[in-house]
Design an enzyme around this catalytic site. Sequence first.
Site, short mmCIF file in Angstrom:
data_model
loop_
_atom_site.label_atom_id
_atom_site.label_comp_id
_atom_site.label_asym_id
_atom_site.label_seq_id
_atom_site.Cartn_x
_atom_site.Cartn_y
_atom_site.Cartn_z
N ASN A 1 -6.51 0.59 2.54
CA ASN A 1 -6.46 1.14 3.89
C ASN A 1 -5.21 1.98 4.16
O ASN A 1 -5.24 2.87 5.01
CB ASN A 1 -6.54 0.00 4.90
CG ASN A 1 -6.24 0.45 6.31
OD1 ASN A 1 -7.04 1.12 6.96
ND2 ASN A 1 -5.05 0.11 6.81
N TYR B 1 -4.20 16.31 4.08
CA TYR B 1 -4.92 15.10 4.47
C TYR B 1 -6.39 15.18 4.09
O TYR B 1 -6.93 14.28 3.45
CB TYR B 1 -4.78 14.86 5.98
CG TYR B 1 -5.44 13.58 6.42
CD1 TYR B 1 -4.81 12.35 6.27
CD2 TYR B 1 -6.72 13.58 6.98
CE1 TYR B 1 -5.42 11.16 6.65
CE2 TYR B 1 -7.35 12.40 7.36
CZ TYR B 1 -6.70 11.20 7.20
OH TYR B 1 -7.31 10.03 7.57
N LYS C 1 -8.46 12.89 1.15
CA LYS C 1 -9.61 12.01 1.38
C LYS C 1 -10.81 12.43 0.53
O LYS C 1 -11.61 11.59 0.09
CB LYS C 1 -9.96 11.97 2.86
CG LYS C 1 -8.89 11.31 3.72
CD LYS C 1 -8.58 9.89 3.26
CE LYS C 1 -7.59 9.18 4.16
NZ LYS C 1 -7.30 7.80 3.72
N THR D 1 -4.99 5.46 16.59
CA THR D 1 -4.00 4.75 15.77
C THR D 1 -2.69 5.52 15.80
O THR D 1 -2.63 6.66 16.26
CB THR D 1 -4.46 4.63 14.30
OG1 THR D 1 -4.52 5.95 13.72
CG2 THR D 1 -5.82 3.97 14.19
#
Length: 241
Positions: free
Chosen positions: A88, A164, A168, A199
């Site tokens: 995670n 980013y 992924k 978040t």
Amino acid sequence: MADKKVALITGANKGIGKEIARQLGVQGFTVLIGARDAGRGAEAVADLTKDGIEAQAIQLEVTDQASIEAAVVKVEADYGKLDVLVNNAGVYFESGAASETDIETFKKTYDTNVFGVFAMIRAFLPLVKKAEVGRIVNMSSGLGSITQNSDPNWAFAAAKPVAYNSSKSAVNAITVIFAAELKNTPIKVNAADPGYVATDLNGNSGYRTVEQGATAAVRLATLPADGPTGGYFDEDGAIPW
């Protein structure tokens, strides 16, 4: 102890990681809270314990091989196996267009989001193989979907942070390759998209809760024997690569 299922979640002292730990703990797992900061990991454990969850903090920096290896030794000594690994931990540093992103930002992003995932799987796989049924869940993102990124009408088409998003996409590729290697074992390897969750990673700008964001990962961590492997899922099902 051998019958108790054990799950290790990286970056689990807060946010989606902590909620994944909470949801797995409620299902009876012993949850290992991987955290760079030992104090924050202990705080998370104290909070989870209040809910009757069996939790333990593991000091873990996924960009540090020595830290990973020490964690492997600790988990093997305490539990002898690992039923679930949830990768995670993730970072996001960008603020401009791809052409404005410097190479150091790219490297720092990949150190955690890609190399950290690979290092964790490689190091912990022997312990996952010792579990009766192993599950590996890599936290990806819808932003890693090349199909969705190529669609100008996609809801998040404007979101193009190059380091980013591509990190992924790389996580998705790692997922497929490890799943193929392990296809003749009970281990299942899948990628989870939590959606746009509020978040610290995005300055709490997301519109989804951590409870919603943890759903796909928890489902993949607890798949039955006939469940999928080598897939890419959000809470509603498969999403395009």
